[in-house]
Every structure is written in C-alpha cells, then in structure tokens.
Design an enzyme around this catalytic site. Structure first.
Site, PDB file in Angstrom:
ATOM      1  N   GLY A  53     -18.940  68.305 -47.959  1.00 47.10           N
ATOM      2  CA  GLY A  53     -18.757  69.093 -49.175  1.00 47.10           C
ATOM      3  C   GLY A  53     -17.721  70.203 -49.058  1.00 47.10           C
ATOM      4  O   GLY A  53     -17.480  70.919 -50.029  1.00 47.10           O
ATOM      5  N   ALA A  54     -17.097  70.355 -47.903  1.00 47.24           N
ATOM      6  CA  ALA A  54     -16.108  71.426 -47.738  1.00 47.24           C
ATOM      7  C   ALA A  54     -14.936  71.245 -48.698  1.00 47.24           C
ATOM      8  O   ALA A  54     -14.439  72.214 -49.282  1.00 47.24           O
ATOM      9  CB  ALA A  54     -15.606  71.477 -46.300  1.00 47.24           C
ATOM     10  N   GLY A  55     -14.502  70.004 -48.879  1.00 48.58           N
ATOM     11  CA  GLY A  55     -13.399  69.743 -49.803  1.00 48.58           C
ATOM     12  C   GLY A  55     -13.767  70.087 -51.232  1.00 48.58           C
ATOM     13  O   GLY A  55     -12.957  70.669 -51.975  1.00 48.58           O
ATOM     14  N   ASP A  56     -14.992  69.767 -51.626  1.00 52.89           N
ATOM     15  CA  ASP A  56     -15.444  70.110 -52.975  1.00 52.89           C
ATOM     16  C   ASP A  56     -15.555  71.627 -53.137  1.00 52.89           C
ATOM     17  O   ASP A  56     -15.258  72.170 -54.201  1.00 52.89           O
ATOM     18  CB  ASP A  56     -16.787  69.445 -53.285  1.00 52.89           C
TER      19      ASP A  56
END
Length: 174
Positions: free
Chosen positions: A118-121
């Site tokens: 979820g880091a990209g989100d």
C-alpha cells in the site's frame, strides 16, 4: 481526480476524458499495468504516476535506478504525458515533465519498513491531496511530502490501517 486500472480500463478512460474536457486536474496510476495500455491514457493524464515495475511493463525498459527511471519517464513523456512520476520504493521517485524535460531525482527518508503493502497508494493519495489543496506548492515539494507520507505508512503493518492521519503528521507538511 485519480484513476487507476483496478476497475475496467474503459471506465477509467471515460472518467479521465470527462475530467479532462471539464478542466479537472487528473492523476493516473496505471496499476495494474498492461503493456498494451490505450494511448489515450497518456494524453488525458495531467500527472502520470507509476512504480518501477509498471514503468518496465509500459516501456519494456529495465528500471532499477533513478537513471533508468529517467529513461523510462522520457519514453512515457514522448507518448504524450505532461508530467511523469516514477516511484522507486525506498529510493524515492523521479520526476520528468514537458516543462522541465530533464529527469529530477527526489530521494526519500530512509526508514525501517514493517510492511510496504500500500505504500504506492499512500504516495498517490498524498500527491492527490497536495495537488488539490496546495496547488501553489512546486511539484517537487509535493513529491518530497508524498515520499515522506509513504515512508510513514511503511513503518506500520497493514494497508489502509498504516496510512497516517493528518493529526499524526508534522505540521510543516500542511
């Protein structure tokens, strides 16, 4: 408006078309990426933001460094993107735009990652926030702040549960 490819691409394409024709700023994240992405996605996106794996799929170039990301970003820029951001996980991101066609590497703070899911989100969500609420910030400053927020998110387990609340972030981000 943010769009991505976790819904039917035709729906995202229609939403981008409507937003673009109405003068709404668009942020497109081509995830999950496909090599045969409709070329209109490039031209309808004010900001085209992908990670290194997605950049590899879209350009057929290996992306394992900021220099590689700059080369891939140039390919995407040549396809009609106005602004290209390629995220590089713990290494930060690379920015390239039609206005400044020289790749700009923006490193991020080194942290002890617990869960990178979820880091990209988190990064894209933070960037959308800054584009909407702080449009007078330079894009480079928005990316530094988005990097920071994504770095905070990887220090906790979970996806959405790892996203920080505004009250838990330094005031100088706002």
């Amino acid at each position: 408006m943010i769009c991505q490819l976790e819904v039917t691409p035709a729906i995202s394409l229609e939403a981008l078309t409507m937003a673009h024709s109405s003068g709404v700023k668009t942020l497109f994240n081509p995830a999950p990426a496909t090599a045969d992405l409709d070329p209109r996605f490039y031209t309808l996106s004010d900001v085209f933001c992908c990670n290194e794996t997605e950049a590899e799929i879209l350009t057929s170039l290996a992306v394992s460094s900021p220099a590689d990301a700059g080369k891939a970003a140039l390919v995407l820029l040549e396809r009609g993107c106005r602004v290209v951001i390629i995220t590089l996980g713990a290494a930060g991101c690379v920015l390239l735009s039609q206005a400044e066609p020289v790749p700009k590497y923006i490193p991020t703070e080194k942290v002890k990652a617990v869960d990178t899911t979820g880091a990209g989100d988190s990064f894209v969500g933070a960037l959308a926030f800054y584009l909407a609420y702080y449009p007078n910030l330079s894009l480079e400053e928005m990316l530094k702040r988005s990097n920071f927020i994504a770095a905070v998110s990887v220090q906790a387990a979970g996806t959405q549960s790892s996203y920080p609340y505004k009250k838990d972030l330094p005031l100088d981000l706002f």
